[in-house]
Design a protein around this motif. Structure first.
Motif, mmCIF file in Angstrom:
data_model
loop_
_atom_site.group_PDB
_atom_site.id
_atom_site.type_symbol
_atom_site.label_atom_id
_atom_site.label_comp_id
_atom_site.label_asym_id
_atom_site.label_seq_id
_atom_site.Cartn_x
_atom_site.Cartn_y
_atom_site.Cartn_z
ATOM 1 N N TYR A 131 0.824 -1.206 0.000
ATOM 2 C CA TYR A 131 0.000 0.000 0.000
ATOM 3 C C TYR A 131 0.858 1.256 0.000
ATOM 4 O O TYR A 131 2.062 1.218 0.273
ATOM 5 C CB TYR A 131 -0.967 0.002 1.190
ATOM 6 N N GLU A 133 0.843 5.379 1.408
ATOM 7 C CA GLU A 133 0.256 6.354 2.328
ATOM 8 C C GLU A 133 0.807 7.743 2.030
ATOM 9 O O GLU A 133 1.994 7.888 1.725
ATOM 10 C CB GLU A 133 0.581 6.004 3.780
ATOM 11 N N PHE A 137 -3.858 9.449 4.371
ATOM 12 C CA PHE A 137 -4.544 8.609 3.392
ATOM 13 C C PHE A 137 -3.751 7.345 3.092
ATOM 14 O O PHE A 137 -2.527 7.374 3.007
ATOM 15 C CB PHE A 137 -4.784 9.386 2.097
ATOM 16 N N ARG A 138 -4.467 6.246 2.913
ATOM 17 C CA ARG A 138 -3.855 4.960 2.564
ATOM 18 C C ARG A 138 -4.677 4.301 1.456
ATOM 19 O O ARG A 138 -5.903 4.310 1.494
ATOM 20 C CB ARG A 138 -3.790 4.023 3.768
ATOM 21 N N ILE A 139 -3.973 3.687 0.490
ATOM 22 C CA ILE A 139 -4.641 2.929 -0.559
ATOM 23 C C ILE A 139 -3.788 1.723 -0.897
ATOM 24 O O ILE A 139 -2.555 1.826 -1.020
ATOM 25 C CB ILE A 139 -4.905 3.798 -1.817
ATOM 26 N N GLN A 170 -8.267 -1.626 -0.060
ATOM 27 C CA GLN A 170 -8.980 -0.632 0.717
ATOM 28 C C GLN A 170 -8.459 0.777 0.452
ATOM 29 O O GLN A 170 -7.348 0.971 -0.055
ATOM 30 C CB GLN A 170 -8.838 -0.934 2.206
ATOM 31 N N VAL A 171 -9.299 1.750 0.814
ATOM 32 C CA VAL A 171 -8.927 3.161 0.861
ATOM 33 C C VAL A 171 -9.358 3.665 2.228
ATOM 34 O O VAL A 171 -10.490 3.431 2.653
ATOM 35 C CB VAL A 171 -9.624 3.984 -0.239
ATOM 36 N N SER A 172 -8.451 4.347 2.945
ATOM 37 C CA SER A 172 -8.806 4.802 4.283
ATOM 38 C C SER A 172 -8.127 6.132 4.586
ATOM 39 O O SER A 172 -7.154 6.525 3.941
ATOM 40 C CB SER A 172 -8.400 3.769 5.339
ATOM 41 N N TYR A 173 -8.664 6.804 5.595
ATOM 42 C CA TYR A 173 -8.051 8.032 6.096
ATOM 43 C C TYR A 173 -8.005 7.966 7.625
ATOM 44 O O TYR A 173 -9.013 7.650 8.273
ATOM 45 C CB TYR A 173 -8.823 9.283 5.676
ATOM 46 N N GLY A 186 -12.777 3.971 6.466
ATOM 47 C CA GLY A 186 -12.247 3.304 5.291
ATOM 48 C C GLY A 186 -13.323 2.630 4.464
ATOM 49 O O GLY A 186 -14.416 2.313 4.949
#
Length: 338
Positions: A131, A133, A137-139, A170-173, A186
């Motif tokens: 992933y 970052e 933000f992470r993807i 996933q996509v998360s903040y 996420g």
């Protein structure tokens, strides 16, 4: 005289040429400047600057061998049901963590490669983490936030009463406050058995408050396929530098729906554990779990660091499930971290 002059001239010319070549042969070019690897202590131990860049890189991992025995783990192989013996797994993991600072915050890329051999035959290579970052933000792919946000215990088999899903894209903040508070939201694709079937992703959100005495955390996940949710809350207590406890509870809205986030088999489940540092080299870990579907599981181990970087962990496990006999099992883990 002409011939003699010609011979002398030719000899002089050969000597001059040979002398020039000899002189050329001993000319040593200036060595290229060497750029030694520099330590990067911005992100902790183990990072170094990639030569010619301002990017810091850390390479680490482990080699692990697990040997299991007992009724709890079942038979050794399905090919021959008459064989009933120990199970043997070898695994190697290599991780790459690259980071640099930008005007938008820390830019991080993380990769973990995993190679596993079970029973000397079943070979598997996996990419459990990959992933990017930037800031919060992470993807990419990694463990579902529903599991990693509240985590499990310190025993090897902490999931005999399961508490999360598998890895997922996933996509998360993540928001990190300055007072110990953090929160995450996420969107997740789900694992191979709980993939989304349209453009609506699974949704997960969590909050956490950490202090020197411990932490309180909670997470909730919504499965967009079965349209059900599950949640967990966890309390960690750091009694002393040598002693810590945790207790965690989970609830799911419909146990029959096969919810991605409600991995346990009852409406609710409870986990509790303790870790005691009994010497500079040894920690004792224990965990008990209860599932409302009448499942009780318990584990006890000692993690002993034989020499720096090499940990040996023997563990005893027990499980009592409704409709089946009590089962005991044991595992010994050898792990070399680097």
């Amino acid at each position: 005289m002409n011939i003699k002059s010609l011979l002398l001239g030719s000899a002089a010319a050969l000597v001059a040429v040979s002398g020039a070549r000899a002189a050329d042969a001993v000319v040593v070019a200036e060595p290229e400047p060497v750029e030694y690897v520099r330590v990067c202590d911005t992100y902790g131990a183990g990072f170094f600057y990639i030569p010619g860049t301002e990017t810091c890189l850390k390479v680490d991992g482990y080699v692990r061998v697990d040997v299991k025995g007992g009724d709890l783990w079942g038979r050794n192989t399905d090919k021959n049901p008459d064989i009933d013996t120990y199970k043997f797994r070898s695994r190697g993991v290599v991780r790459f963590d690259a980071r640099s600072e930008t005007e938008l915050g820390t830019l991080k890329s993380y990769i973990a490669t995993e190679f596993t051999v079970d029973e000397g035959a079943d070979k598997a290579a996996a990419l459990p983490h990959a992933y990017i970052e930037l800031g919060g933000f992470r993807i990419g792919v990694t463990d579902t936030t529903f599991g990693s946000w509240t985590d499990g215990g310190n025993v090897i088999n902490d999931d005999m009463v399961d508490y999360d899903g598998d890895k997922t894209n996933q996509v998360s903040y993540t928001f990190a406050g300055g007072n110990g508070f953090s929160a995450i939201i996420g969107l997740e694709q789900g694992d191979k058995d709980h993939l989304i079937n349209d453009y609506l992703p699974h949704v997960v959100a969590g909050a956490k408050f950490e202090q020197t005495w411990g932490s309180v955390s909670g997470v909730i996940g919504y499965d967009s396929v079965v349209e059900e949710f599950a949640g967990k809350v966890r309390l960690d207590i750091k009694a002393t530098d040598q002693l810590s406890f945790f207790v965690m509870g989970g609830y799911q809205s419909d146990v029959k729906a096969d919810d991605y986030y409600g991995a346990w088999t009852g409406d609710y489940a409870i986990w509790g554990g303790v870790t005691a540092k009994v010497s500079d080299n040894a920690k004792v870990n224990a965990q008990v779990a209860y599932d409302e579907a009448d499942i009780i599981a318990a584990s006890l181990n000692v993690a002993y660091e034989l020499v720096p970087g090499f940990v040996v962990t023997p563990e005893i496990d027990y499980k009592d499930a409704k409709g089946s006999d009590d089962a005991f099992g044991g595992v010994i883990r050898f792990q070399r971290n680097f």
